[in-house]
Write a protein that holds these residues in place. Structure first.
Motif, mmCIF file in Angstrom:
data_model
loop_
_atom_site.group_PDB
_atom_site.id
_atom_site.type_symbol
_atom_site.label_atom_id
_atom_site.label_comp_id
_atom_site.label_asym_id
_atom_site.label_seq_id
_atom_site.Cartn_x
_atom_site.Cartn_y
_atom_site.Cartn_z
ATOM 1 N N VAL A 178 72.124 -39.196 40.317
ATOM 2 C CA VAL A 178 70.706 -39.383 40.630
ATOM 3 C C VAL A 178 70.361 -38.789 42.005
ATOM 4 O O VAL A 178 69.370 -38.079 42.160
ATOM 5 C CB VAL A 178 70.344 -40.890 40.584
ATOM 6 C CG1 VAL A 178 68.931 -41.121 41.125
ATOM 7 C CG2 VAL A 178 70.447 -41.413 39.161
ATOM 8 N N LEU A 179 71.208 -39.082 42.988
ATOM 9 C CA LEU A 179 70.885 -38.678 44.360
ATOM 10 C C LEU A 179 71.292 -37.234 44.670
ATOM 11 O O LEU A 179 70.673 -36.564 45.490
ATOM 12 C CB LEU A 179 71.562 -39.624 45.363
ATOM 13 C CG LEU A 179 71.118 -41.094 45.270
ATOM 14 C CD1 LEU A 179 71.960 -41.963 46.182
ATOM 15 C CD2 LEU A 179 69.644 -41.230 45.634
ATOM 16 N N PHE A 180 72.363 -36.783 44.048
ATOM 17 C CA PHE A 180 72.864 -35.417 44.321
ATOM 18 C C PHE A 180 73.116 -34.679 42.999
ATOM 19 O O PHE A 180 74.265 -34.523 42.584
ATOM 20 C CB PHE A 180 74.175 -35.471 45.129
ATOM 21 C CG PHE A 180 74.077 -36.255 46.405
ATOM 22 C CD1 PHE A 180 73.587 -35.665 47.554
ATOM 23 C CD2 PHE A 180 74.478 -37.588 46.450
ATOM 24 C CE1 PHE A 180 73.495 -36.385 48.721
ATOM 25 C CE2 PHE A 180 74.387 -38.319 47.620
ATOM 26 C CZ PHE A 180 73.898 -37.718 48.761
ATOM 27 N N PRO A 181 72.048 -34.244 42.338
ATOM 28 C CA PRO A 181 72.244 -33.615 41.027
ATOM 29 C C PRO A 181 73.151 -32.384 41.066
ATOM 30 O O PRO A 181 73.731 -32.019 40.042
ATOM 31 C CB PRO A 181 70.829 -33.234 40.586
ATOM 32 C CG PRO A 181 69.909 -33.654 41.653
ATOM 33 C CD PRO A 181 70.647 -34.318 42.750
ATOM 34 N N GLN A 182 73.272 -31.758 42.229
ATOM 35 C CA GLN A 182 74.164 -30.582 42.322
ATOM 36 C C GLN A 182 75.577 -30.974 42.740
ATOM 37 O O GLN A 182 76.416 -30.113 42.998
ATOM 38 C CB GLN A 182 73.600 -29.565 43.313
ATOM 39 C CG GLN A 182 72.253 -28.971 42.915
ATOM 40 C CD GLN A 182 72.245 -28.407 41.500
ATOM 41 O OE1 GLN A 182 73.156 -27.681 41.105
ATOM 42 N NE2 GLN A 182 71.237 -28.762 40.724
ATOM 43 N N GLY A 213 80.504 -31.028 41.845
ATOM 44 C CA GLY A 213 79.437 -30.010 41.827
ATOM 45 C C GLY A 213 79.699 -29.039 40.699
ATOM 46 O O GLY A 213 80.649 -28.256 40.778
ATOM 47 N N LYS A 214 78.848 -29.092 39.677
ATOM 48 C CA LYS A 214 79.120 -28.322 38.451
ATOM 49 C C LYS A 214 78.954 -26.818 38.619
ATOM 50 O O LYS A 214 79.520 -26.045 37.868
ATOM 51 C CB LYS A 214 78.219 -28.803 37.324
ATOM 52 C CG LYS A 214 76.733 -28.587 37.577
ATOM 53 C CD LYS A 214 75.920 -29.090 36.407
ATOM 54 C CE LYS A 214 74.464 -28.718 36.544
ATOM 55 N NZ LYS A 214 73.778 -29.447 37.620
ATOM 56 N N ALA A 215 78.197 -26.409 39.635
ATOM 57 C CA ALA A 215 77.910 -24.975 39.758
ATOM 58 C C ALA A 215 78.917 -24.241 40.638
ATOM 59 O O ALA A 215 78.870 -23.026 40.747
ATOM 60 C CB ALA A 215 76.503 -24.774 40.305
ATOM 61 N N VAL A 216 79.821 -24.986 41.275
ATOM 62 C CA VAL A 216 80.779 -24.364 42.205
ATOM 63 C C VAL A 216 82.200 -24.790 41.784
ATOM 64 O O VAL A 216 82.511 -25.986 41.760
ATOM 65 C CB VAL A 216 80.483 -24.791 43.659
ATOM 66 C CG1 VAL A 216 81.470 -24.166 44.621
ATOM 67 C CG2 VAL A 216 79.062 -24.405 44.034
ATOM 68 N N LEU A 217 83.008 -23.796 41.472
ATOM 69 C CA LEU A 217 84.341 -24.089 40.912
ATOM 70 C C LEU A 217 85.162 -25.012 41.809
ATOM 71 O O LEU A 217 85.722 -26.009 41.358
ATOM 72 C CB LEU A 217 85.108 -22.777 40.714
ATOM 73 C CG LEU A 217 84.569 -21.831 39.644
ATOM 74 C CD1 LEU A 217 85.286 -20.494 39.728
ATOM 75 C CD2 LEU A 217 84.737 -22.447 38.261
ATOM 76 N N LEU A 218 85.227 -24.667 43.085
ATOM 77 C CA LEU A 218 86.101 -25.446 43.970
ATOM 78 C C LEU A 218 85.544 -26.860 44.192
ATOM 79 O O LEU A 218 86.310 -27.806 44.389
ATOM 80 C CB LEU A 218 86.282 -24.729 45.319
ATOM 81 C CG LEU A 218 87.490 -25.227 46.109
ATOM 82 C CD1 LEU A 218 88.792 -24.958 45.388
ATOM 83 C CD2 LEU A 218 87.536 -24.613 47.499
ATOM 84 N N ALA A 219 84.227 -27.002 44.128
ATOM 85 C CA ALA A 219 83.623 -28.333 44.268
ATOM 86 C C ALA A 219 84.069 -29.217 43.110
ATOM 87 O O ALA A 219 84.412 -30.394 43.310
ATOM 88 C CB ALA A 219 82.102 -28.209 44.302
ATOM 89 N N ALA A 220 84.079 -28.666 41.897
ATOM 90 C CA ALA A 220 84.533 -29.432 40.732
ATOM 91 C C ALA A 220 86.020 -29.764 40.862
ATOM 92 O O ALA A 220 86.457 -30.883 40.555
ATOM 93 C CB ALA A 220 84.273 -28.633 39.459
ATOM 94 N N PHE A 221 86.790 -28.800 41.337
ATOM 95 C CA PHE A 221 88.233 -28.971 41.516
ATOM 96 C C PHE A 221 88.516 -30.124 42.497
ATOM 97 O O PHE A 221 89.269 -31.049 42.202
ATOM 98 C CB PHE A 221 88.810 -27.648 42.040
ATOM 99 C CG PHE A 221 90.287 -27.652 42.321
ATOM 100 C CD1 PHE A 221 91.201 -27.603 41.293
ATOM 101 C CD2 PHE A 221 90.757 -27.680 43.629
ATOM 102 C CE1 PHE A 221 92.570 -27.586 41.552
ATOM 103 C CE2 PHE A 221 92.109 -27.659 43.900
ATOM 104 C CZ PHE A 221 93.019 -27.611 42.856
ATOM 105 N N VAL A 222 87.877 -30.069 43.653
ATOM 106 C CA VAL A 222 88.088 -31.116 44.669
ATOM 107 C C VAL A 222 87.482 -32.435 44.191
ATOM 108 O O VAL A 222 88.045 -33.509 44.442
ATOM 109 C CB VAL A 222 87.485 -30.680 46.034
ATOM 110 C CG1 VAL A 222 87.618 -31.782 47.063
ATOM 111 C CG2 VAL A 222 88.160 -29.415 46.530
#
Lengths: 234, 321
Positions: free
Chosen positions: B299-303, B257-266
């Motif tokens: 495609v399915l989860f752009p976020q 998830g590019k907009a959330v730091l921890l999402a990108a980290f995980v």
């Protein structure tokens, strides 16, 4: 306050839409610029605030040349712009939108927030709400509030009545006229809608085919409304 | 405390107790995954907040890795061969590279959208070529025997337990730092730039400067990841500065998830772990599976898959007068 001499500007090089604008606005004055679609009203606003570079002519703010300066410098000299379509940040809260009006201005903080909320109480009520969820009239109030919080000397509004119901147009116009009178704020409003102009502006300039083709006190236009259609080429 | 903080706290709590659950080998591997997580956060910061899609994030990562290696191996004349100084210079190198590339791209006419991405690809390819052909910095083979970071009590970062905790500490530091920047007025402006640059300019912001600063911050954090990589893997090679790693970092941030730091980290940890698992179970087909999974997610989860899960509540100052 603002002096424009022989101003030429266009969206493409060599294709000027504004063909020599001459205009003077005194400090604290409220001027309306009226014209039909495609006459160059928005282009004039964008040229004044530095988003488009003039191809010729002069723009002076309090005697200082500002023509061709980048938009951020003109903004920091005290020119605030409320664009057509409001252009608020829909994903931001109302408070964040208001903050955007001061963060880029050196030495300014949110000291004026209470005053802004007094002028536009709906913004206080909804300060934590996403701005994209506001009605058109509320968005317009937010766009004006965002411009005012940066303590401008000159407020430039582009078609502020567009898409707003008449009673809200009246309310906004009355509020702006009162703010201008108490704060000594110079206002230039670009409009097609005379309902806003008749309340807000003291003088009207008509823009036709890239030139100022006539000027009149607003009171005269109220008394002789046929002058509006004549001057706008309708 | 709001419920939306719980997933974030849970991630850091789980990472903190891992040394009690894993053996030395697994712990060392997990430490390396955390380094990739830091790199993913550095990209998520400029991509998610500023709308700047860097296809050359490994350039800053690699600059940090080389700065760390050259310093700690005593290959920079006049600079002491201290690994800790090397790590500091890794951050500086990443930030300077970020700032210089940003200045070259954004001042003057100013590049936007796809052009920015294209130039960063070119920069990463050039950097990979230069490092491959520059003998002093090891050329194609890179630099080996990069020393570990010395730690108190006679330990160093080569120790799996100590090394893991060190990397975890830096990962948490990078997360908190980027989060603080995101939530500061500067972060608000950066998101405004992502929405509409011209609107921001007319509000008094000199947009190129704000973007250069964003790229320098992102580069500094990527440089930190690169410095930690060099010391934990004990080597650095042109592969860490080129297009392949840049693409991987992009995938990690996009999947998480590019907009959330921890999402990108995980996201980085999960994708990298899955790569390792798939390459062991299905051999060379792992790349195909990873590619298809990436396309499906985009495609399915752009976020991203985890963005909603790890999104934090608004800062308190934006919830009250």
């Amino acid at each position: 306050m603002l002096e424009i001499k022989a101003l030429r500007s266009g969206y493409a090089r060599g294709a000027d839409v504004l063909k020599g604008i001459d205009l003077k606005v005194s400090a604290g004055e409220r001027l309306a610029i009226m014209g039909r679609n495609g006459m160059g009203k928005t282009l004039l606003a964008k040229t004044l605030i530095g988003l488009i570079k003039p191809s010729a002519g002069e723009i002076r703010l309090e005697g200082k040349p500002i023509g061709g300066l980048p938009a951020h410098r003109i903004s920091n000299l005290g020119v605030a712009y409320v664009p057509q379509g409001r252009e608020i940040f829909g994903d931001f809260t109302i408070l964040e939108n208001l903050r955007m009006g001061v963060i880029g201005k050196p030495g300014l903080g949110m000291e004026r927030l209470d005053q802004i909320y007094d002028w536009f109480p709906i913004l206080r009520e909804r300060h934590a709400q996403r701005a994209g969820t506001l009605s058109g009239g509320q968005m317009q109030q937010l766009a004006i509030a965002r411009a005012l919080i940066g303590r401008p000397k000159l407020l430039l509004l582009d078609e502020p009545s567009e898409g707003i119901q008449p009673n809200i147009v009246h309310e906004i116009a009355e509020k702006l006229a009162a703010i201008s009178a108490t704060e000594g704020l110079t206002v230039i409003v670009i409009e097609q809608n005379f309902e806003m102009v008749e309340i807000l502006a003291e003088r009207v300039a008509f823009l036709e085919n890239g030139l100022i083709t006539g000027e009149s006190p607003t009171a005269r236009l109220i008394a002789e409304p046929e002058l509006i259609t004549q001057n706008m080429g309708l | 405390m709001t419920l939306r903080l719980l997933p974030t706290l849970a991630v850091w709590a789980v990472l903190a107790v891992l040394p009690m659950l894993l053996g030395p080998w697994e712990l060392a591997m997990f430490g390396q995954l955390l380094i990739y997580g830091i790199a993913a956060m550095s990209l998520a910061f400029i991509w998610g907040q500023g709308g700047l899609v860097s296809f050359g994030q490994a350039l800053f990562f690699g600059a940090g890795a080389y700065a760390m290696s050259l310093t700690s191996k005593g290959m920079l004349p006049g600079i002491p061969d201290s690994p800790w100084l090397g790590l500091l210079l890794a951050v500086v190198a990443g930030a300077v590279f970020g700032g210089l590339i940003g200045a070259a791209l954004f001042f003057g006419k100013g590049l936007r959208t796809a052009y920015f991405g294209i130039i960063t690809i070119a920069a990463a390819v050039i950097a990979e070529r230069v490092t491959t052909n520059w003998r002093y910095i090891g050329g194609f083979n890179g630099l080996l025997d990069v020393p570990p970071l010395p730690l108190p009590g006679g330990l160093d970062s080569a120790d799996p337990f100590a090394g893991y905790l060190l990397v975890l500490g830096f990962a948490l530091l990078a997360f908190l730092f980027l989060l603080a920047v995101e939530r500061s007025p500067y972060g608000t402006v950066l998101r405004g730039i992502r929405c509409d640059e011209r609107r921001i300019m007319s509000l008094g912001f000199f947009v190129p400067l704000w973007k250069v600063l964003a790229l320098a911050i992102s580069g500094g954090v990527a440089g930190l990841a690169g410095g930690l990589f060099a010391t934990q893997f004990s080597f650095v090679s042109p592969a860490v500065i080129g297009l392949a790693l840049s693409t991987e970092i992009l995938i990690w941030a996009a999947v998480g998830g590019k907009a959330v730091l921890l999402a990108a980290f995980v996201g980085a940890i999960i994708v990298k772990y899955m790569e390792s698992y798939l390459s062991e179970t299905i051999g060379n087909y792992w790349l195909l599976v990873t590619g298809i999974a990436f396309i499906a997610v985009v495609v399915l989860f752009p976020q991203g898959l985890l963005g909603r899960f790890f999104a934090l509540p608004q800062p308190r100052r934006l919830r009250r007068d």
